[in-house]
Design a protein around this motif. Sequence first.
Motif, PDB file in Angstrom:
ATOM      1  N   THR A   1       1.946   3.550   4.149  1.00  8.83           N
ATOM      2  CA  THR A   1       2.763   2.721   3.171  1.00  8.83           C
ATOM      3  C   THR A   1       3.539   1.773   3.730  1.00  8.83           C
ATOM      4  O   THR A   1       4.606   2.061   4.685  1.00  8.83           O
ATOM      5  N   LEU A   2       3.520   0.653   3.220  1.00  4.09           N
ATOM      6  CA  LEU A   2       4.063  -0.577   3.477  1.00  4.09           C
ATOM      7  C   LEU A   2       4.151  -1.570   2.473  1.00  4.09           C
ATOM      8  O   LEU A   2       3.191  -1.624   1.711  1.00  4.09           O
ATOM      9  N   ASP A   3       5.164  -2.470   2.533  1.00  3.43           N
ATOM     10  CA  ASP A   3       5.018  -3.807   1.719  1.00  3.43           C
ATOM     11  C   ASP A   3       5.247  -4.850   2.343  1.00  3.43           C
ATOM     12  O   ASP A   3       5.801  -5.073   3.610  1.00  3.43           O
ATOM     13  N   ILE A   4       4.415  -6.161   2.111  1.00  4.65           N
ATOM     14  CA  ILE A   4       4.474  -7.132   2.767  1.00  4.65           C
ATOM     15  C   ILE A   4       4.867  -8.220   1.673  1.00  4.65           C
ATOM     16  O   ILE A   4       4.509  -8.305   0.512  1.00  4.65           O
ATOM     17  N   HIS A   5       6.057  -8.999   2.197  1.00  8.95           N
ATOM     18  CA  HIS A   5       6.741  -9.914   1.203  1.00  8.95           C
ATOM     19  C   HIS A   5       6.139 -11.544   1.483  1.00  8.95           C
ATOM     20  O   HIS A   5       5.347 -11.846   2.209  1.00  8.95           O
ATOM     21  N   LYS A   6       6.473 -12.067   0.175  1.00 12.77           N
ATOM     22  CA  LYS A   6       6.004 -13.465   0.137  1.00 12.77           C
ATOM     23  C   LYS A   6       6.635 -14.623   1.362  1.00 12.77           C
ATOM     24  O   LYS A   6       7.634 -14.331   1.720  1.00 12.77           O
ATOM     25  N   GLY A   7       5.491 -14.979   1.947  1.00 15.25           N
ATOM     26  CA  GLY A   7       5.924 -15.891   3.085  1.00 15.25           C
ATOM     27  C   GLY A   7       6.042 -15.126   4.275  1.00 15.25           C
ATOM     28  O   GLY A   7       6.115 -15.818   5.658  1.00 15.25           O
TER      29      GLY A   7
ATOM     30  N   VAL B   1      -6.619  -3.515   7.307  1.00 10.34           N
ATOM     31  CA  VAL B   1      -6.838  -4.912   6.765  1.00 10.34           C
ATOM     32  C   VAL B   1      -8.131  -4.667   6.056  1.00 10.34           C
ATOM     33  O   VAL B   1      -7.821  -5.541   4.786  1.00 10.34           O
ATOM     34  N   ARG B   2      -9.139  -3.989   6.160  1.00  6.08           N
ATOM     35  CA  ARG B   2     -10.283  -4.061   5.292  1.00  6.08           C
ATOM     36  C   ARG B   2      -9.810  -3.125   4.165  1.00  6.08           C
ATOM     37  O   ARG B   2     -10.331  -3.724   3.157  1.00  6.08           O
ATOM     38  N   CYS B   3      -9.066  -2.311   4.331  1.00  8.81           N
ATOM     39  CA  CYS B   3      -8.583  -1.753   2.953  1.00  8.81           C
ATOM     40  C   CYS B   3      -7.593  -2.504   2.270  1.00  8.81           C
ATOM     41  O   CYS B   3      -7.750  -2.804   0.900  1.00  8.81           O
TER      42      CYS B   3
ATOM     43  N   ALA C   1      -7.741   7.822  -0.454  1.00  9.31           N
ATOM     44  CA  ALA C   1      -6.515   8.016  -1.444  1.00  9.31           C
ATOM     45  C   ALA C   1      -5.541   7.042  -1.182  1.00  9.31           C
ATOM     46  O   ALA C   1      -5.376   6.179  -0.334  1.00  9.31           O
ATOM     47  N   GLY C   2      -4.727   6.822  -2.320  1.00  9.42           N
ATOM     48  CA  GLY C   2      -3.539   6.206  -2.161  1.00  9.42           C
ATOM     49  C   GLY C   2      -3.883   4.874  -3.226  1.00  9.42           C
ATOM     50  O   GLY C   2      -4.998   4.768  -3.649  1.00  9.42           O
ATOM     51  N   ILE C   3      -3.170   3.799  -2.972  1.00  5.66           N
ATOM     52  CA  ILE C   3      -3.106   2.728  -3.788  1.00  5.66           C
ATOM     53  C   ILE C   3      -2.721   1.397  -3.092  1.00  5.66           C
ATOM     54  O   ILE C   3      -1.831   1.313  -2.380  1.00  5.66           O
ATOM     55  N   VAL C   4      -3.651   0.292  -3.174  1.00  2.00           N
ATOM     56  CA  VAL C   4      -3.272  -0.790  -2.667  1.00  2.00           C
ATOM     57  C   VAL C   4      -3.189  -1.854  -3.709  1.00  2.00           C
ATOM     58  O   VAL C   4      -3.957  -1.971  -4.499  1.00  2.00           O
ATOM     59  N   SER C   5      -2.071  -2.810  -3.680  1.00  4.72           N
ATOM     60  CA  SER C   5      -2.057  -3.544  -5.038  1.00  4.72           C
ATOM     61  C   SER C   5      -1.652  -4.715  -4.347  1.00  4.72           C
ATOM     62  O   SER C   5      -0.934  -5.193  -3.259  1.00  4.72           O
ATOM     63  N   VAL C   6      -1.909  -6.036  -5.163  1.00  2.17           N
ATOM     64  CA  VAL C   6      -1.782  -7.194  -4.970  1.00  2.17           C
ATOM     65  C   VAL C   6      -0.844  -7.800  -6.181  1.00  2.17           C
ATOM     66  O   VAL C   6      -1.554  -7.910  -7.235  1.00  2.17           O
ATOM     67  N   GLU C   7       0.305  -8.331  -5.591  1.00  2.00           N
ATOM     68  CA  GLU C   7       1.414  -8.746  -6.918  1.00  2.00           C
ATOM     69  C   GLU C   7       1.393  -7.573  -8.084  1.00  2.00           C
ATOM     70  O   GLU C   7       1.307  -8.061  -9.317  1.00  2.00           O
TER      71      GLU C   7
ATOM     72  N   CYS D   1       0.814  -1.085  -0.098  1.00  3.11           N
ATOM     73  CA  CYS D   1      -0.098  -0.017   0.039  1.00  3.11           C
ATOM     74  C   CYS D   1       0.681   1.308  -0.069  1.00  3.11           C
ATOM     75  O   CYS D   1       2.078   1.138   0.844  1.00  3.11           O
ATOM     76  N   LYS D   2       0.467   2.191  -0.739  1.00  2.00           N
ATOM     77  CA  LYS D   2       1.144   3.578  -1.055  1.00  2.00           C
ATOM     78  C   LYS D   2       0.219   4.575  -0.611  1.00  2.00           C
ATOM     79  O   LYS D   2      -0.710   4.915  -1.315  1.00  2.00           O
ATOM     80  N   ASN D   3       0.813   5.440   0.255  1.00  2.00           N
ATOM     81  CA  ASN D   3       0.002   6.522   0.984  1.00  2.00           C
ATOM     82  C   ASN D   3      -1.504   6.314   0.943  1.00  2.00           C
ATOM     83  O   ASN D   3      -2.362   7.084   0.280  1.00  2.00           O
ATOM     84  N   VAL D   4      -1.820   5.374   1.603  1.00  2.00           N
ATOM     85  CA  VAL D   4      -3.051   4.988   1.856  1.00  2.00           C
ATOM     86  C   VAL D   4      -3.922   5.846   2.760  1.00  2.00           C
ATOM     87  O   VAL D   4      -3.167   5.961   4.076  1.00  2.00           O
TER      88      VAL D   4
END
Length: 343
Positions: free
Chosen positions: A50-56, A73-75, A84-90, A10-13
């Motif tokens: 803003t944070l990144d969560i890694h595989k595993g 977590v619901r976002c 505002a901001g972006i949530v991305s999966v893969e 997620c970036k600037n969510v």
Amino acid sequence: MADTDIVLSCKNVWKVFGDRPDQLGPRLTPQTTVDDLRATGHIAAVRDVTLDIHKGEMLVVMGLSGSGKSTLVRCLARLLDVTAGIVSVEGRDIGRLSDAELIELRRSKMGMVFQSFGLLPHRTALENVAFPLEMRGQDRASRIARASEMLALVGLKGREGYFPRELSGGQQQRVGIARSLAVEPDIWFLDEPFSALDPLIRREMQDEFLRLKAMVAKTIVFITHDFDEALRLADRIAIMKDGAVEQVDTPERIVLSPATPYVAKFTAAVDRTRVVRAGALAKAVNGTPVDGTALPAAQTLHMLGRQIVEDTRAQIPLCDDQGRITGILDRKAAVDLLLGPAP
């Protein structure tokens, strides 16, 4: 970890509640304060995260009630749309997915367990676990086989025919976990799944969860307000306050190097020796002579306390599970953490 290992990002969510919060989007910046929003009649449940969560990886998000952890977590699962901001999966922006694409993403990639067990009272444990597979259109034989396998995995073999009312709270929670695992999610969201359980059952479920974590490689976001629970379970911890993330780091760095006064206060009562592993204090060997028995780097200072105190070496070698030397432990630094600095 490499960027290619990022599963969830997620970036600037922001998630803002109030009158027409969508109109605020372009005006939300890192400098926007809680008071700024309150003046316009809005409340920010999530602020510029803003944070990144890694595989595993298992990321534990924690904070006091009202800190924004459940909203976050619901976002991440797009149960709520972000302001505002972006949530991305893969790498895919899930805010741009159609309803059909979002449903398919959840069915194929995501598992969710929330505080309420949400079991269907008129269905047995086996039927509850098989239910999402039924919704997916899977044939009866394969979904029953999968549900049986998942119930055995969480320690409920022999209780497949029990109805929820015939199961204890801890057993009902295990059914919920089995149901979320049945769809083989790559990403697993758990929002305070053990909060309704008494302390003994809660500890038992934590043990069970650690066992499952070792057996099934999932990327996990786990929400809790219990710091001891976070320390037991997390690869990294994100501490939230007033909708913002104060610090994201390993449990050891959270307690040894708090980034803000709030995090320092949050961790003040923690017994650091039960959290900090010897390896966290290790220095590179860099030609230092390595003599005598090495201590396991993966064990906590509490577990190694007697050996460290009784050791006469100023520099104690540390090793991994295969016995390979991984670093050098400064005995005085370790003893200071164990006993407090010498007067």
